[in-house]
Design a protein around this motif. Structure first.
Motif: not given
Length: 716
Positions: A208-210, A234-238, A308-309, A338-341
């Protein structure tokens, strides 16, 4: 006698002249004419997409665009988008030979794209050199740099100088390690102390992207909490990116990440690493070998793949504001990323800035806070000493340390180290009248009078003259008091008050990272407080009025942030931790410190600024320079209809030998500054108008430069 008729000496010189001429001609025909390096005169062009669009490294606004160059056939393979190149720049149309423009000076640049044909109708110069085949600039980083340049009315070349580190050939030759598989999902750990902490970590691990504004609890666990947020991403692959204010904070986050994930999972980008090591780490991130980055301000542009973060710690720290043009702030750059990615965003600190409160107020981010019971159990006891208490305190009138503070220090030293925060470094930087507190000024230049360690006469901090027989021009008194006492003088006084206790100082010249749990007095300037093993037993926050009395819109917010940073290093109240703040207890920042409520303070500040139209509710820019130049600029710029010009007003004259920040007037020159304010949503129009006016001014040449800055940190 000609050389052709001289006696032969053997070898090739024995050949007749005709044979020498035939040899030379045969050599010319055997090998096609090769272009000279960096000129490529007569060289064939690339057959596929022979035009290279290049961004030249000229950080001037009227040249903030791309230029087309021809691609020689020999550079075809290496001249790929994103590589560093060198080109000839500055040749006129009249310097054309064989349909190719020549001349001009060599300049660095980036190859942006390859095209089949150019929009330019005239002859093109050829690429002079491909510096390296390493593709350091991709579309994502280029788009971010362009967005930052537009927001801050700057040039793309200036932003890329901040975003892409200088090349190091030895680092480029190294092979980056193979990417490691994603780590397992970490447990929430100390995030469970927050109401939505475990849910935030779970959302990161699920891809997710909180977006959250995190008000961290006091204590040293913030670095572990950041590390667990990175590990969940990192656990989410990002990938994940964390920007911190200084090297000490980076070292703590580095240790927390290494303890949680092991070696090789993250890269550290700081200036202290040196150019070769830093560039090697940057390349490992660019090549996708490392997916997590922590670092100081320059790391905000790190080319993390599949981001991812993005996280920022202590956004109120001055070090997050870049001093070089166009002076972007790390918080705004990470907001753009954060907005671009479309990635997660985490803004954390012990305190809370007005900008962070606005993100929550607008609904863009959610608050990540602990319950009040948890805050009270983690925070130390805060007590205050105001002017009324000092007036009734005989010890405070005779010495610098009030009775309450002396008692807290004495009791704290029985349990461990005691921290003493002093607003200024040095000995006695400023003196004032003991009766009315009027600052003591030099009779010759009106500079501030300073005390000396030797106990000699006062000396002016500007012209260096000694002052004897001073008396107050306001009330006629002859006695002086320290207006703001420096760290060395405070350490000297405390050493006399507690002769059996070691006294250590931490400041600009020598910053301590940690201190032991043994009893000691640690005197520190704001931001240089070392971490004590097991926490400090007590802390003194001296001369609070000196920080609150600054003529700046952020004085209260900044004072509260510095107090909280020191108090967060003290043990919880349940373990005997006590903080004494020497400041008027009725003031809003002091009340927020006592209640440990930085969020409430920021929300009230935001409401007042909204009512008055101050940033961050409005967007603002400053235009500074000599009076005639500022007036001419304001006449020429086509501001948006909603813009409001405040001023111009004179700026303080910078004296010779004083520290000079970017944008300050040269020593001895009188400058003026005007503020331009626009309502929300019109910031892009304001930046575009100021950039266009500044570009036109530079293109004309011969005009006095003005200094334009978007969102200045200090507006008075």
């Amino acid at each position: 006698m000609s050389s052709e008729n001289e006696p032969s000496g053997g070898g090739a010189q024995d050949a007749p002249p005709e044979q020498l001429a035939l040899i030379r001609e045969s050599v010319r025909r055997a090998k096609a004419p090769r272009a000279k390096p960096r000129t490529w005169r007569g060289a064939a062009l690339a057959k596929d997409r022979p035009v290279a669009r290049v961004l030249v490294d000229k950080g001037v606004l009227h040249l903030d665009r791309y230029f087309d160059y021809a691609v020689p056939e020999e550079l075809d393979a290496d001249a790929q988008p994103g590589v560093r190149v060198r080109v000839r720049f500055g040749a006129g149309r009249h310097r054309v030979r064989d349909g190719r423009r020549e001349g001009g000076g060599l300049i660095d640049g980036f190859l942006i794209e390859r095209l089949a044909e150019s929009d330019y109708s005239g002859p093109l110069a050829a690429l002079a050199q491909v510096v390296s085949p390493e593709r350091v600039l991709d579309e994502e980083l280029l788009g971010l740099a362009r967005a930052v340049a537009d927001r801050y009315a700057g040039s793309l070349a200036d932003v890329l100088q901040l975003a892409v580190p200088p090349r190091n050939a030895r680092a480029e030759k190294r092979t980056s390690p193979e990417p490691m598989p994603p780590p397992p999902v970490p447990a929430p750990g100390p995030w469970t102390r927050y109401e939505q902490g475990a849910a935030f970590v779970a959302a990161l691990a699920a891809g997710g992207a909180p977006r959250a504004v995190w008000n961290a609890l006091p204590g040293p666990q913030w670095s572990e909490e950041l590390a667990r947020a990175v590990a969940a991403t990192l656990a989410s692959g990002r990938g994940a990116l964390v920007v911190l204010p200084d090297g000490r904070a980076v070292a703590r986050a580095d240790a927390a990440l290494t303890a949680l994930l092991g070696e090789g999972r993250h890269a550290v980008l700081t200036a202290d690493a040196g150019p070769e090591k830093r560039y090697a780490q940057w390349l490992a991130v660019r090549r996708g070998a490392v997916r997590a980055v922590i670092g100081t301000r320059a790391a905000m542009f790190a080319p993390v793949q599949d981001l991812g973060l993005v996280a920022l710690w202590d956004d109120g720290d001055d070090s997050h504001s870049e001093p070089h043009a166009p002076q972007p702030h790390a918080r705004d750059v990470l907001l753009l990323r954060a907005a671009q990615d479309r990635c997660a965003f985490l803004l954390g600190a012990w305190s809370c800035t007005v900008e962070a409160a606005q993100l929550v107020e607008s609904g863009w981010a959610r608050p990540l806070v602990a319950a009040r019971e948890q805050v009270r159990s983690a925070a130390p006891l805060v007590r205050t000493v105001g002017d009324g208490d000092l007036a009734r305190d005989e010890a405070a009138r005779a010495a610098r340390l009030p009775t309450l503070a002396w008692q807290v220090v004495r009791d704290g030293l029985r349990q461990g180290p005691v921290l003493v925060q002093v607003p200024r470094r040095g000995y006695v930087p400023r003196m004032a009248c003991a009766a009315c507190r009027t600052p003591a000024r030099c009779r010759h230049c009106s500079g501030p009078l300073e005390g000396q360690e030797s106990g000699a006469a006062l000396r002016c901090g500007w012209c260096g003259r000694e002052e004897g027989g001073w008396h107050c021009p306001e009330c006629g008194a002859f006695r002086l008091r320290a207006q703001v006492v420096g760290a060395r003088r405070t350490a000297e006084e405390l050493g006399r008050a507690f002769p059996a206790v070691p006294v250590r100082t931490s400041g600009r010249e020598h910053v301590l990272d940690t201190v032991s749990e043994a009893p000691a007095l640690v005197v520190s300037t704001p931001g240089a407080e070392p971490v004590a093993e097991g926490g400090y037993a007590a802390a003194l926050l001296l001369d609070g009025w000196a920080m609150l009395g600054r003529p700046d819109l952020r004085a209260g917010e900044d004072a509260l942030r510095r107090w909280l940073a020191a108090a967060a290093l003290v043990r919880p109240q349940g373990a005997g931790g006590t903080v004494v703040a020497v400041a008027e207890p009725t003031l809003r920042p002091v009340q927020a410190l006592v209640r440990w409520d930085p969020v409430g303070h920021a929300v009230r500040e935001l409401a007042e600024r909204a009512e008055l139209g101050f940033p961050p509710v409005s967007r603002m820019a400053s235009v500074a320079g000599p009076p005639d130049a500022v007036a001419g600029f304001l006449r020429a710029v086509e501001l948006p209809g909603e813009a409001e010009v405040l001023g111009p007003v004179p700026l303080p004259v910078t004296s010779a030998g004083r520290p000079r920040r970017a944008g300050d007037p040269p020593p001895g020159e009188q400058w003026e500054r005007a503020l331009v304010r626009v309502p929300p949503g019109r910031g892009a129009a304001l930046a575009g108008a100021l950039k266009a006016a500044q570009a036109a001014r530079m293109a004309r040449g011969g005009e006095t430069a003005v200094w334009v800055r978007i969102d200045p940190p200090d507006i008075g």
